[in-house]
Design a protein around this motif. Structure first.
Motif, mmCIF file in Angstrom:
data_model
loop_
_atom_site.group_PDB
_atom_site.id
_atom_site.type_symbol
_atom_site.label_atom_id
_atom_site.label_comp_id
_atom_site.label_asym_id
_atom_site.label_seq_id
_atom_site.Cartn_x
_atom_site.Cartn_y
_atom_site.Cartn_z
ATOM 1 N N ASP A 90 29.646 55.681 -31.531
ATOM 2 C CA ASP A 90 29.343 55.525 -32.961
ATOM 3 C C ASP A 90 27.852 55.425 -33.263
ATOM 4 N N GLN A 91 27.033 55.255 -32.229
ATOM 5 C CA GLN A 91 25.597 55.085 -32.473
ATOM 6 C C GLN A 91 24.907 56.452 -32.556
ATOM 7 N N ILE A 92 23.784 56.482 -33.287
ATOM 8 C CA ILE A 92 23.042 57.753 -33.401
ATOM 9 C C ILE A 92 22.453 58.082 -32.033
ATOM 10 N N ASN A 93 21.850 57.065 -31.403
ATOM 11 C CA ASN A 93 21.334 57.276 -30.062
ATOM 12 C C ASN A 93 22.408 56.839 -29.062
ATOM 13 N N LYS A 94 22.985 57.805 -28.381
ATOM 14 C CA LYS A 94 24.141 57.479 -27.519
ATOM 15 C C LYS A 94 23.744 57.261 -26.058
ATOM 16 N N GLU A 95 22.433 57.228 -25.828
ATOM 17 C CA GLU A 95 21.937 57.182 -24.451
ATOM 18 C C GLU A 95 22.490 56.003 -23.651
ATOM 19 N N ALA A 96 22.551 54.826 -24.322
ATOM 20 C CA ALA A 96 22.949 53.624 -23.573
ATOM 21 C C ALA A 96 24.433 53.310 -23.738
ATOM 22 N N SER A 97 25.205 54.244 -24.300
ATOM 23 C CA SER A 97 26.614 53.947 -24.610
ATOM 24 C C SER A 97 27.441 53.631 -23.368
ATOM 25 N N TYR A 98 27.111 54.268 -22.252
ATOM 26 C CA TYR A 98 27.941 54.070 -21.057
ATOM 27 C C TYR A 98 27.538 52.828 -20.256
ATOM 28 N N GLN A 99 26.341 52.276 -20.533
ATOM 29 C CA GLN A 99 25.840 51.169 -19.704
ATOM 30 C C GLN A 99 26.758 49.935 -19.708
ATOM 31 N N PRO A 100 27.257 49.481 -20.894
ATOM 32 C CA PRO A 100 28.154 48.314 -20.862
ATOM 33 C C PRO A 100 29.394 48.555 -20.011
ATOM 34 N N VAL A 101 29.873 49.789 -19.968
ATOM 35 C CA VAL A 101 31.067 50.107 -19.169
ATOM 36 C C VAL A 101 30.729 49.976 -17.683
ATOM 37 N N VAL A 102 29.580 50.556 -17.298
ATOM 38 C CA VAL A 102 29.135 50.481 -15.895
ATOM 39 C C VAL A 102 28.929 49.012 -15.510
ATOM 40 N N ASP A 103 28.255 48.268 -16.393
ATOM 41 C CA ASP A 103 27.968 46.854 -16.093
ATOM 42 C C ASP A 103 29.256 46.059 -15.914
ATOM 43 N N TYR A 104 30.251 46.337 -16.761
ATOM 44 C CA TYR A 104 31.509 45.590 -16.671
ATOM 45 C C TYR A 104 32.184 45.843 -15.322
ATOM 46 N N ILE A 105 32.244 47.129 -14.931
ATOM 47 C CA ILE A 105 32.921 47.464 -13.661
ATOM 48 C C ILE A 105 32.198 46.773 -12.499
ATOM 49 N N ASP A 106 30.864 46.843 -12.514
ATOM 50 C CA ASP A 106 30.077 46.214 -11.442
ATOM 51 C C ASP A 106 30.261 44.701 -11.431
ATOM 52 N N ALA A 107 30.319 44.106 -12.630
ATOM 53 C CA ALA A 107 30.452 42.641 -12.705
ATOM 54 C C ALA A 107 31.766 42.180 -12.073
ATOM 55 N N GLN A 108 32.831 42.977 -12.232
ATOM 56 C CA GLN A 108 34.129 42.583 -11.644
ATOM 57 C C GLN A 108 34.065 42.689 -10.122
ATOM 58 N N PHE A 109 33.379 43.737 -9.623
ATOM 59 C CA PHE A 109 33.204 43.877 -8.170
ATOM 60 C C PHE A 109 32.377 42.701 -7.643
ATOM 61 N N GLU A 110 31.342 42.347 -8.391
ATOM 62 C CA GLU A 110 30.441 41.274 -7.958
ATOM 63 C C GLU A 110 31.203 39.950 -7.882
ATOM 64 N N ALA A 111 32.048 39.698 -8.897
ATOM 65 C CA ALA A 111 32.827 38.448 -8.908
ATOM 66 C C ALA A 111 33.736 38.398 -7.676
ATOM 67 N N PHE A 112 34.339 39.521 -7.335
ATOM 68 C CA PHE A 112 35.232 39.563 -6.174
ATOM 69 C C PHE A 112 34.438 39.351 -4.882
ATOM 70 N N LEU A 113 33.256 39.985 -4.817
ATOM 71 C CA LEU A 113 32.418 39.851 -3.621
ATOM 72 C C LEU A 113 31.980 38.396 -3.448
ATOM 73 N N GLN A 114 31.621 37.757 -4.562
ATOM 74 C CA GLN A 114 31.204 36.358 -4.501
ATOM 75 C C GLN A 114 32.337 35.486 -3.974
ATOM 76 N N GLU A 115 33.560 35.781 -4.441
ATOM 77 C CA GLU A 115 34.720 35.012 -3.975
ATOM 78 C C GLU A 115 34.923 35.240 -2.479
ATOM 79 N N GLU A 116 34.718 36.495 -2.073
ATOM 80 C CA GLU A 116 34.907 36.857 -0.668
ATOM 81 C C GLU A 116 33.891 36.145 0.225
ATOM 82 N N LEU A 117 32.666 35.953 -0.305
ATOM 83 C CA LEU A 117 31.608 35.361 0.513
ATOM 84 C C LEU A 117 31.644 33.836 0.525
#
Ligand code: GTP
Length: 405
Positions: free
Chosen positions: A98-125
């Motif tokens: 919905d934004q005029i500048n769509k450059e950063a539109s995918y970043q929150p999606v990437v960050d969310y996926i990584d954050a879930q992996f990070e939470a799992f890794l932290q639990e594992e460690l």
């Protein structure tokens, strides 16, 4: 090694043939969890499709088109079918595209996926891990909703899919497929697939060990789906569908759309595979990248295996040395600053002392000058007093003489 293992033919019943049942019973008791990420433009039909997939009405407000950034809406539901319980987490994009500048539109999606992996890794460690109660929020599948333009993929679609294809199982869907004619749909599907291949975008690969699954799924991608939460009367039956002036589109009719194929593939056939791919492929890649970034490795420069303990000790030593170096630099900088301050203070002190001496000299000279003037003034006063006394005497004499006359 295999030759050293003796193969015995069992006579009688031992009980280990029940192992699969033990697994089934334990899984049913524990329940299952499944996490779906829906990426697509506002109003493209994400909520409707999820509701259609799980035959529920998971209440949800419509999103606005005027968000300045892309966000994510996360909802977790407990579902039950027969005895099987499913903890379903649905993550949907909000304001995507919905934004005029769509450059950063995918970043929150990437960050969310990584954050879930990070939470799992932290639990594992962690030393005390609690995986039994841990709610694994890693994304098992990303349903990517493509606008039914009939043309091609948009650059935002390519950009987003490219940035998440190594992190999640992507299943591309043509949303609102009822808006495209049958001929156009086939061309659109081929165009999308060729664009995905030419841009080297990895989408979810169906397991190739099951011949029927492969056959069932070949040529279907991307799934052309239609969602509906309305029940429509067709003959004597009530079916999920969309009512149009020219007839009814039945969501669960395979001649009308690929909804049933998607549901079977997602929930019946490949849910476990999607979870395994997430854990054994995508999470492993994340974990590997992360640990390598932290300096860990399995083999040394001489290609010999290196133990985790050794690397940890080396890293700790490196960190300790760096701390020492930084402390030394800090101390040196501090001493320099102290010296600089000391010298400026000394200069200021000297300046003040000089000023004081100068003022003292000036004051002494002024005192001497004033003392001289005071003395002069006193002499003048004495002279004045003498003159005054003499004139008074003369005046008194004159008065006395006048009285006598
Ligand atoms: P937000 O969460 O607000 O971004 O919207 P969404 O992507 O979840 O879309 P939603 O499911 O709310 O659907 C938006 C509109 O599209 C609704 O009016 C639906 O009835 C309609 N819709 C959903 N699926 C389909 C479909 O397959 N075909 C057609 N023609 N319309 C659909």
């Amino acid at each position: 090694q295999k030759e050293n293992i003796r193969c015995l033919t069992t006579i009688g019943h031992f009980g280990f043939e029940c192992l699969p049942y033990q697994l089934v019973n334990r899984s049913i008791h524990q329940g299952f969890s499944f996490n779906i990420l829906c990426v697509g433009e506002t109003g493209i039909g994400k909520s409707t499709l999820i509701n259609t997939l799980f035959n529920t009405n998971l209440k949800d407000k419509k999103s606005s088109h005027f968000y300045s950034n892309v966000g994510l809406k996360i909802q977790t539901y407990e579902l039950q079918e027969s005895k099987v319980q499913l903890k379903l987490t649905v993550v949907k994009t909000v304001g995507y595209g919905d934004q005029i500048n769509k450059e950063a539109s995918y970043q929150p999606v990437v960050d969310y996926i990584d954050a879930q992996f990070e939470a799992f890794l932290q639990e594992e460690l962690r030393i005390k891990r609690s995986f039994f109660e841990y709610h694994d929020t890693r994304v098992h599948v990303c349903l990517y909703f493509i606008s039914p333009t009939g043309h091609s993929l948009k650059s935002l679609d390519l950009l987003t899919m490219k940035s998440i294809d190594s992190k999640v199982n992507i299943i591309p869907l043509i949303a609102k497929a009822d808006t495209i004619s049958k001929n156009d749909l086939q061309k659109f599907k081929s165009k999308i697939m060729s664009e995905l291949i030419s841009n080297n975008i990895q989408i979810y690969q169906f397991p190739s060990d099951d011949e029927t699954t492969v056959q069932a799924n070949s040529g279907v991608l991307p799934f052309a789906v239609v969602g509906s939460i309305d029940e429509v009367k067709v003959g004597k039956r009530m079916v999920r569908g969309r009512h149009y002036p020219w007839g009814v589109l039945q969501v669960e009719n395979e001649n009308h759309c690929d909804f049933v194929k998607l549901r079977d593939m997602l929930l019946c056939t490949n849910m476990e595979d999607l979870k395994e791919q997430t854990h054994f492929y995508h999470y492993e890649c994340y974990r590997c990248r992360k640990l390598q970034k932290m300096g860990f490795t399995d083999v040394g420069p001489d290609n010999q295996p290196v133990s985790f303990q050794e690397i940890y000790e080396a890293k700790r030593q490196e960190f300790y040395d760096q701390c020492q170096r930084e402390e030394k630099q800090l101390k040196h900088r501090f001493m320099q600053r102290v010296k600089e301050k000391e010298s400026t203070l000394k200069d200021a002190e000297k300046e003040l002392q000089d000023k004081f001496e100068h003022l003292k000299r000036f004051q002494q000279e002024e005192i001497i000058k004033l003392e001289g003037e005071r003395r002069k003034l006193e002499e003048e006063i004495i002279d004045f007093c003498k003159t005054k006394a003499a004139s008074e005497n003369v005046q008194a004499q004159l008065c006395a003489n006048m009285r006598k006359d």
